[in-house]
Design a protein around this motif. Structure first.
Motif, short mmCIF file in Angstrom:
data_model
loop_
_atom_site.label_atom_id
_atom_site.label_comp_id
_atom_site.label_asym_id
_atom_site.label_seq_id
_atom_site.Cartn_x
_atom_site.Cartn_y
_atom_site.Cartn_z
N ASP A 201 0.83 -1.21 0.00
CA ASP A 201 0.00 0.00 0.00
C ASP A 201 0.86 1.26 0.00
O ASP A 201 0.56 2.23 -0.71
N GLN A 202 1.92 1.25 0.79
CA GLN A 202 2.81 2.42 0.85
C GLN A 202 3.49 2.63 -0.51
O GLN A 202 3.63 3.77 -0.96
N CYS A 203 3.90 1.55 -1.15
CA CYS A 203 4.51 1.67 -2.48
C CYS A 203 3.51 2.23 -3.48
O CYS A 203 3.84 3.12 -4.27
N LEU A 204 2.29 1.73 -3.44
CA LEU A 204 1.27 2.20 -4.38
C LEU A 204 0.91 3.66 -4.16
O LEU A 204 0.61 4.38 -5.10
N LYS A 205 0.94 4.12 -2.91
CA LYS A 205 0.67 5.55 -2.64
C LYS A 205 1.67 6.43 -3.37
O LYS A 205 1.34 7.53 -3.79
N ILE A 206 2.88 5.94 -3.52
CA ILE A 206 3.93 6.72 -4.18
C ILE A 206 3.87 6.54 -5.70
O ILE A 206 3.93 7.49 -6.46
N VAL A 207 3.71 5.30 -6.14
CA VAL A 207 3.75 4.99 -7.56
C VAL A 207 2.47 5.42 -8.28
O VAL A 207 2.52 5.92 -9.40
N GLU A 208 1.33 5.24 -7.64
CA GLU A 208 0.04 5.60 -8.25
C GLU A 208 -0.77 6.44 -7.26
O GLU A 208 -1.78 5.98 -6.73
N PRO A 209 -0.33 7.66 -7.02
CA PRO A 209 -1.07 8.48 -6.06
C PRO A 209 -2.46 8.83 -6.57
O PRO A 209 -2.68 8.90 -7.78
N THR A 210 -3.40 9.01 -5.63
CA THR A 210 -4.73 9.44 -6.03
C THR A 210 -4.63 10.88 -6.50
O THR A 210 -3.64 11.57 -6.25
N LYS A 211 -5.65 11.37 -7.15
CA LYS A 211 -5.63 12.74 -7.66
C LYS A 211 -5.36 13.74 -6.53
O LYS A 211 -4.65 14.70 -6.72
N ASP A 212 -5.93 13.51 -5.36
CA ASP A 212 -5.74 14.42 -4.23
C ASP A 212 -4.29 14.48 -3.79
O ASP A 212 -3.77 15.53 -3.45
N GLU A 213 -3.60 13.33 -3.79
CA GLU A 213 -2.21 13.27 -3.35
C GLU A 213 -1.25 13.81 -4.39
O GLU A 213 -0.19 14.31 -4.07
N ASP A 214 -1.64 13.74 -5.68
CA ASP A 214 -0.73 14.10 -6.76
C ASP A 214 -0.85 15.57 -7.17
O ASP A 214 0.04 16.10 -7.79
N SER A 215 -1.93 16.22 -6.83
CA SER A 215 -2.12 17.60 -7.27
C SER A 215 -1.75 18.58 -6.17
O SER A 215 -1.67 18.23 -5.00
N CYS A 216 -1.56 19.81 -6.57
CA CYS A 216 -1.25 20.88 -5.61
C CYS A 216 -2.52 21.28 -4.90
O CYS A 216 -3.61 21.26 -5.47
N PRO A 217 -2.42 21.66 -3.64
CA PRO A 217 -3.62 22.09 -2.93
C PRO A 217 -4.20 23.34 -3.57
O PRO A 217 -3.47 24.21 -4.03
N MET A 218 -5.50 23.43 -3.60
CA MET A 218 -6.19 24.57 -4.18
C MET A 218 -6.07 25.76 -3.24
O MET A 218 -6.04 25.61 -2.03
N ASP A 219 -5.99 26.93 -3.80
CA ASP A 219 -5.94 28.16 -3.01
C ASP A 219 -7.35 28.43 -2.51
O ASP A 219 -8.29 28.59 -3.27
N GLU A 220 -7.50 28.40 -1.21
CA GLU A 220 -8.82 28.56 -0.58
C GLU A 220 -9.44 29.91 -0.87
O GLU A 220 -10.64 30.06 -0.81
N SER A 221 -8.66 30.93 -1.19
CA SER A 221 -9.19 32.26 -1.38
C SER A 221 -9.85 32.43 -2.74
O SER A 221 -10.48 33.45 -2.99
#
Length: 149
Positions: free
Chosen positions: A128-148
């Motif tokens: 699971d830890q390997c997959l989090k790195i190799v195939e991250p979900t969209k949330d993990e792979d993208s930059c956080p949105m600017d809340e403003s």
């Protein structure tokens, strides 16, 4: 399903580093090496991966993968992230996990040993830890949105 290019009987496990034909055993390789005609290397579809043998004689990614395997290729930057992961390093300190990995690596029947190994919670955590790195979900792979916004 491919068959050995030499004996045409078994599923090939190996690839000739010089001409890229696939063969199933040492005896088939010995038969093949006398007739081997090396092919010129072509450019890799991904420029950050090697296309020739390393100076130390070790095999490269292109020696191990054929066209059918290309969709399973992990980008080099993701492989580097695996090597830099503190979570993976911590898991690999566990001697039981290291023994499980050696058992899988040395097994003749990878499918059977993987079925058994996937029952081990420690191995599942590692996978699971390997997959989090190799195939991250969209949330993990993208930059956080600017809340403003």
């Amino acid at each position: 399903m491919q068959i050995c290019s030499v004996c045409s009987e078994q599923i090939p496990k190996y690839r000739c580093p010089a001409c890229k034909i696939r063969y199933c055993s040492v005896s088939c390789y010995k038969k093949h090496k006398d007739e081997c005609v090396p092919v010129k290397q072509t450019a890799s579809p991904e420029p950050d991966l090697p296309v020739t043998r390393n100076s130390d004689g070790s095999w490269t990614v292109d020696d191990l993968l054929d066209e059918d395997d290309q969709s399973d290729r992990v980008p080099l930057h993701r492989l580097k992230q695996l090597g830099e992961s503190e979570e993976l390093k911590a898991l690999l300190c566990n001697p039981h996990l290291r023994q499980l990995l050696l058992t899988v690596d040395q097994a003749e029947s990878k499918a059977d040993i993987m079925k058994a190994t996937m029952q081990e919670p420690l191995f599942v955590e590692f996978a699971d830890q390997c997959l989090k790195i190799v195939e991250p979900t969209k949330d993990e792979d993208s930059c956080p949105m600017d809340e403003s916004l």
